[in-house]
Design a protein around this motif. Structure first.
Motif, short mmCIF file in Angstrom:
data_model
loop_
_atom_site.label_atom_id
_atom_site.label_comp_id
_atom_site.label_asym_id
_atom_site.label_seq_id
_atom_site.Cartn_x
_atom_site.Cartn_y
_atom_site.Cartn_z
N GLU A 174 0.82 -1.21 0.00
CA GLU A 174 0.00 0.00 0.00
C GLU A 174 0.85 1.26 0.00
OE1 GLU A 174 -3.33 1.69 2.96
OE2 GLU A 174 -3.51 -0.45 2.50
N ARG A 175 1.97 1.23 0.69
CA ARG A 175 2.83 2.41 0.78
C ARG A 175 3.51 2.72 -0.54
NH1 ARG A 175 5.34 3.18 6.67
NH2 ARG A 175 3.52 2.56 7.84
N VAL A 176 3.84 1.68 -1.30
CA VAL A 176 4.47 1.88 -2.61
C VAL A 176 3.49 2.57 -3.56
CG1 VAL A 176 5.41 0.71 -4.64
CG2 VAL A 176 6.07 -0.04 -2.35
N VAL A 177 2.25 2.10 -3.56
CA VAL A 177 1.22 2.71 -4.40
C VAL A 177 1.01 4.17 -4.00
CG1 VAL A 177 -1.22 2.63 -5.05
CG2 VAL A 177 0.07 0.51 -4.81
N ALA A 178 0.91 4.44 -2.70
CA ALA A 178 0.69 5.82 -2.22
C ALA A 178 1.87 6.72 -2.59
CB ALA A 178 0.48 5.81 -0.71
N ALA A 179 3.10 6.21 -2.48
CA ALA A 179 4.28 7.01 -2.82
C ALA A 179 4.30 7.34 -4.31
CB ALA A 179 5.56 6.26 -2.43
N ALA A 180 3.94 6.37 -5.14
CA ALA A 180 3.90 6.61 -6.59
C ALA A 180 2.85 7.67 -6.93
CB ALA A 180 3.61 5.30 -7.33
N ILE A 181 1.71 7.61 -6.28
CA ILE A 181 0.65 8.59 -6.52
C ILE A 181 1.10 9.98 -6.05
CG2 ILE A 181 -1.68 9.29 -5.81
CD1 ILE A 181 -2.38 6.28 -5.79
N ALA A 182 1.81 10.04 -4.92
CA ALA A 182 2.32 11.32 -4.42
C ALA A 182 3.28 11.96 -5.42
CB ALA A 182 3.01 11.13 -3.07
N VAL A 183 4.17 11.15 -5.98
CA VAL A 183 5.12 11.67 -6.97
C VAL A 183 4.38 12.15 -8.21
CG1 VAL A 183 6.99 11.00 -8.55
CG2 VAL A 183 7.06 10.29 -6.16
N LEU A 184 3.41 11.35 -8.68
CA LEU A 184 2.64 11.71 -9.87
C LEU A 184 1.94 13.05 -9.70
CD1 LEU A 184 1.46 10.75 -12.65
CD2 LEU A 184 -0.43 9.81 -11.33
N PHE A 185 1.27 13.24 -8.56
CA PHE A 185 0.55 14.49 -8.34
C PHE A 185 1.51 15.65 -8.06
CE2 PHE A 185 -3.29 11.88 -7.68
CZ PHE A 185 -4.11 12.57 -8.56
N GLY A 186 2.63 15.37 -7.41
CA GLY A 186 3.62 16.42 -7.17
C GLY A 186 4.18 16.97 -8.47
N VAL A 187 4.52 16.07 -9.39
CA VAL A 187 5.02 16.49 -10.70
C VAL A 187 3.93 17.23 -11.46
CG1 VAL A 187 5.81 15.64 -12.95
CG2 VAL A 187 6.77 14.68 -10.84
N GLY A 188 2.70 16.71 -11.39
CA GLY A 188 1.58 17.37 -12.07
C GLY A 188 1.36 18.79 -11.55
N ALA A 189 1.43 18.97 -10.23
CA ALA A 189 1.24 20.29 -9.64
C ALA A 189 2.33 21.25 -10.10
CB ALA A 189 1.25 20.18 -8.11
N PHE A 190 3.58 20.76 -10.14
CA PHE A 190 4.70 21.59 -10.58
C PHE A 190 4.51 22.04 -12.04
CE2 PHE A 190 8.75 21.75 -12.87
CZ PHE A 190 9.32 22.86 -12.27
N LEU A 191 4.16 21.09 -12.90
CA LEU A 191 3.98 21.40 -14.32
C LEU A 191 2.83 22.38 -14.54
CD1 LEU A 191 4.58 17.88 -15.90
CD2 LEU A 191 6.15 19.85 -15.89
N LEU A 192 1.74 22.19 -13.82
CA LEU A 192 0.60 23.10 -13.95
C LEU A 192 0.95 24.51 -13.48
CD1 LEU A 192 -2.27 20.79 -12.76
CD2 LEU A 192 -2.18 21.96 -14.96
#
Length: 199
Positions: free
Chosen positions: A67-85
């Motif tokens: 569960e933690r691996v999935v949550a970490a991957a989602i955190a990275v995905l949204f973090g990068v998305g927020a930066f790009l936006l």
């Protein structure tokens, strides 16, 4: 037929209510601001059809991932998305006319926009509450086709609503304001996912 209908209604209702305030709606709003609605709709349709099949037929495989691996991957995905936006909103001309924004959206090739929409929405839905709910409903009613169709239609209903809202927003709110708002939402999702990954 009554059993099938009950499974369908249960899947549709549960997934629709879970997704309405979820990140999928925010993400669809962002995608509709960058690409043509038809491209986003096609990408979403393919992503959600695949997610429904996975949730119903092979959903139990998600429990094998930590569960933690999935949550970490989602955190990275949204973090990068927020930066790009945020970066894109800062580069935007604040006095840009709505017509120019629409032209830039139309400049993105249809297949590329649909592919980006597919990939983003598919990854976002992976391990989401709606996927887990679909697995539970499928296990309870043992009617995978009904649950799969209900899940797919619920996800598409939320997507269509988000696209309609996105169209109205673009007509009244400058693109950079929507992008910054979406970046803020993505940041919240990233922090929440990071919290789940750590604690």
């Amino acid at each position: 037929m009554g059993h099938w209908l009950l499974a369908f209604v249960s899947a549709y209702g549960a997934v629709f209510l879970l997704e309405l305030p979820d990140k999928t709606t925010a993400l669809t709003l962002v995608l509709s601001g960058r690409f043509r609605s038809r491209a986003v709709l096609l990408g979403a349709g393919l992503a959600f059809a695949l997610q429904a099949v996975i949730a119903v037929s092979l959903g139990s495989a998600i429990t094998l991932l930590p569960e933690r691996v999935v949550a970490a991957a989602i955190a990275v995905l949204f973090g990068v998305g927020a930066f790009l936006l945020l970066r894109e909103s800062l580069e935007s001309d604040t006095g840009e006319a709505d017509g120019a924004s629409a032209t830039r959206r139309d400049a993105t090739p249809f297949v590329r926009a649909a592919t980006i929409s597919f990939g983003t929405l598919f990854l976002t839905e992976w391990g989401d509450a709606s996927q887990i709910t679909a697995i539970g409903v499928a296990a309870r009613y043992a009617s995978p086709v009904a649950v799969g169709i209900g899940t797919f239609l619920a996800l598409m209903s939320v997507t269509v609503l988000a696209l309609l809202v996105g169209r109205k927003l673009r007509a009244k709110v400058p693109a950079h304001v929507i992008q910054r708002g979406a970046a803020a939402v993505f940041t919240v999702f990233a922090v929440f996912a990071l919290w789940q990954a750590i604690f």
